[in-house]
Design a protein around this motif. Structure first.
Motif, PDB file in Angstrom:
ATOM      1  N   LYS A 125      27.257  18.666 -49.778  1.00  0.00           N
ATOM      2  CA  LYS A 125      27.343  18.267 -48.373  1.00  0.00           C
ATOM      3  C   LYS A 125      27.754  16.811 -48.280  1.00  0.00           C
ATOM      4  N   LYS A 126      28.456  16.471 -47.206  1.00  0.00           N
ATOM      5  CA  LYS A 126      28.801  15.078 -46.960  1.00  0.00           C
ATOM      6  C   LYS A 126      27.571  14.335 -46.464  1.00  0.00           C
ATOM      7  N   ILE A 127      27.633  13.014 -46.540  1.00  0.00           N
ATOM      8  CA  ILE A 127      26.510  12.193 -46.089  1.00  0.00           C
ATOM      9  C   ILE A 127      26.232  12.430 -44.610  1.00  0.00           C
ATOM     10  N   THR A 128      27.285  12.526 -43.804  1.00  0.00           N
ATOM     11  CA  THR A 128      27.082  12.744 -42.367  1.00  0.00           C
ATOM     12  C   THR A 128      26.447  14.102 -42.097  1.00  0.00           C
ATOM     13  N   GLU A 129      26.773  15.115 -42.904  1.00  0.00           N
ATOM     14  CA  GLU A 129      26.147  16.429 -42.736  1.00  0.00           C
ATOM     15  C   GLU A 129      24.660  16.371 -43.063  1.00  0.00           C
ATOM     16  N   ILE A 130      24.316  15.627 -44.107  1.00  0.00           N
ATOM     17  CA  ILE A 130      22.906  15.469 -44.473  1.00  0.00           C
ATOM     18  C   ILE A 130      22.155  14.771 -43.343  1.00  0.00           C
ATOM     19  N   LEU A 131      22.776  13.747 -42.757  1.00  0.00           N
ATOM     20  CA  LEU A 131      22.130  13.018 -41.667  1.00  0.00           C
ATOM     21  C   LEU A 131      21.959  13.902 -40.436  1.00  0.00           C
ATOM     22  N   GLU A 132      22.948  14.752 -40.142  1.00  0.00           N
ATOM     23  CA  GLU A 132      22.838  15.657 -38.994  1.00  0.00           C
ATOM     24  C   GLU A 132      21.700  16.645 -39.189  1.00  0.00           C
ATOM     25  N   GLU A 133      21.562  17.181 -40.401  1.00  0.00           N
ATOM     26  CA  GLU A 133      20.496  18.146 -40.676  1.00  0.00           C
ATOM     27  C   GLU A 133      19.113  17.536 -40.510  1.00  0.00           C
ATOM     28  N   ASN A 134      18.976  16.252 -40.815  1.00  0.00           N
ATOM     29  CA  ASN A 134      17.677  15.588 -40.769  1.00  0.00           C
ATOM     30  C   ASN A 134      17.492  14.745 -39.509  1.00  0.00           C
ATOM     31  N   ASP A 135      18.332  14.941 -38.512  1.00  0.00           N
ATOM     32  CA  ASP A 135      18.254  14.232 -37.231  1.00  0.00           C
ATOM     33  C   ASP A 135      18.233  12.714 -37.397  1.00  0.00           C
ATOM     34  N   ALA A 136      19.036  12.207 -38.327  1.00  0.00           N
ATOM     35  CA  ALA A 136      19.131  10.765 -38.542  1.00  0.00           C
ATOM     36  C   ALA A 136      20.534  10.269 -38.216  1.00  0.00           C
ATOM     37  N   LYS A 137      21.293  11.093 -37.500  1.00  0.00           N
ATOM     38  CA  LYS A 137      22.677  10.751 -37.184  1.00  0.00           C
ATOM     39  C   LYS A 137      22.732   9.649 -36.128  1.00  0.00           C
TER      40      LYS A 137
END
Length: 158
Positions: free
Chosen positions: A73-85
């Motif tokens: 996964k891309k970093i932005t995808e990881i952030l979206e999954e964990n609500d840290a976007k």
């Protein structure tokens, strides 16, 4: 964006090597990488800064050369999954910050025609990016102006 406002060619850069799986010397667990990404985002780092920190410092001392190869996964995808976007995409945020700095400079130095042109070019890029992100990552009725950018980029809104 090299040829957008000039006739010059862009600067050449290196390409990432074609690889399908992470190197065997970087055997960090996917969950540890994701936890570190979220931790760095909570500290206020942008996705590009997170990638560089993982490349340089790594997780528990082991560097992570490419987050996407290691986790899938891309970093932005990881952030979206964990609500840290972040509320704004990183490239748009950086251009808005530049436009604000340029506008404040031009207001103080009215005869600086070179920076007036730089402001026009930067705001043009911002409007183009807003049009690209509108409806997807921005509100459908969002329009760029100096006041809205100043309001969005206040230090406490990050």
């Amino acid at each position: 964006m090299a040829r957008m406002h000039t006739r010059r060619r862009g600067t050449s850069g290196s390409d990432k090597p074609a690889a399908d799986d992470p190197p065997e010397w970087s055997d960090v667990d996917e969950d540890e990488i994701e936890q570190r990404v979220v931790e760095l985002a909570d500290q206020g780092h942008d996705p590009s800064q997170i990638g560089m920190k993982l490349r340089d410092e790594g997780v528990t001392g082991t560097p992570v050369p490419d987050v996407k190869l290691a986790t899938g996964k891309k970093i932005t995808e990881i952030l979206e999954e964990n609500d840290a976007k972040a509320d704004l995409p990183e490239d748009l945020r950086n251009l808005m910050e530049r436009a604000i700095r340029l506008r404040e400079h031009v207001q103080e130095n009215g005869q600086d025609y070179q920076n007036k042109r730089a402001l026009q070019n930067t705001e043009s890029k911002v409007r183009r990016l807003v049009k690209y992100y509108r409806g997807d990552q921005l509100a459908p009725e969002f329009t760029y102006s100096y006041e809205t950018a100043k309001e969005l980029l206040e230090p406490d809104s990050r």
